[in-house]
Scaffold this active site. Sequence first.
Site, short mmCIF file in Angstrom:
data_model
loop_
_atom_site.label_atom_id
_atom_site.label_comp_id
_atom_site.label_asym_id
_atom_site.label_seq_id
_atom_site.Cartn_x
_atom_site.Cartn_y
_atom_site.Cartn_z
N SER A 145 0.67 -1.33 -0.11
CA SER A 145 0.03 0.15 0.11
C SER A 145 1.00 1.19 0.01
CB SER A 145 -0.92 -0.07 1.14
OG SER A 145 -1.51 1.27 1.47
N TYR A 168 -2.03 -1.23 10.00
CA TYR A 168 -2.14 -1.14 8.63
C TYR A 168 -0.63 -0.77 8.02
CZ TYR A 168 -3.72 -0.67 3.96
OH TYR A 168 -3.95 -0.55 2.27
#
Length: 256
Positions: A145, A168
């Site tokens: 990401s 995350y």
Amino acid sequence: MLEKKIIIVTGAAGLIGRSLVKTFLNYGAIVVATDIDKYALDQLKNNKSYKNHKSSLYFCNLDITNKDSISSVIQTVKDKYGVIDAIINNAYPKNKAFGKKLEDVTYCNFTENLALNIGGYFLVAQQFCIFFKKQGHGVILNMASIYGVITPRFDVYKGTTMTMPVEYSAIKSAIINLTKYFAQYYKKSGVRINALSPGGVLDGQSNTFLKRYNDKCSSKGMLNPKDISEAAAFLISENSSYIQGQNLVIDDGYSL
């Protein structure tokens, strides 16, 4: 681009997973769609958008945190097709506490989420690299990401119920470096491994969030799943044969 390639997709029943499956099929691949969620996998089987590809689509249940489950899928696919050309590490295992505000994240939940996700990606990469080395070739693509590359932009979440979980950022940055480690370790073995770091993906977000996010982009803003799956198709194809250990960012300039 992927004609007759045998490609495994983990987390195939998710938003990006479904797009990966469809795109690879459209490029002529034989796709093995895997997921830990048997119900979601059954729904995928009945998806009408795949009806013209039934002979090129196979389904397997897979838990990426379980070595026996991974080994079973490897053996099943090898027995059925004789070869495996690529796997997309796309699943995203997490516990029920994932996504809480930083102040509310406990040590146990933080470490469990890292163990599930980074541990799962490690285990898949480890077992498939062992198989690919014996086979003489193979490609692994890890889904990372932009928040593994840049610090979170918390201002885009103001006034919404959304946030950027601390787990995350830790997970996605680790996946990028894990990719480089494996690429260096298996550099001369015929195994190729890269990462793909998408920006945000449209999934019913509020207009408030979309405006703030899109203002930081170039022309499109939030991506469609197809934008990601097209890039993934390139990275596992022979068109990218000499791309090794890299992290491709696709985010319409959000991370600039």
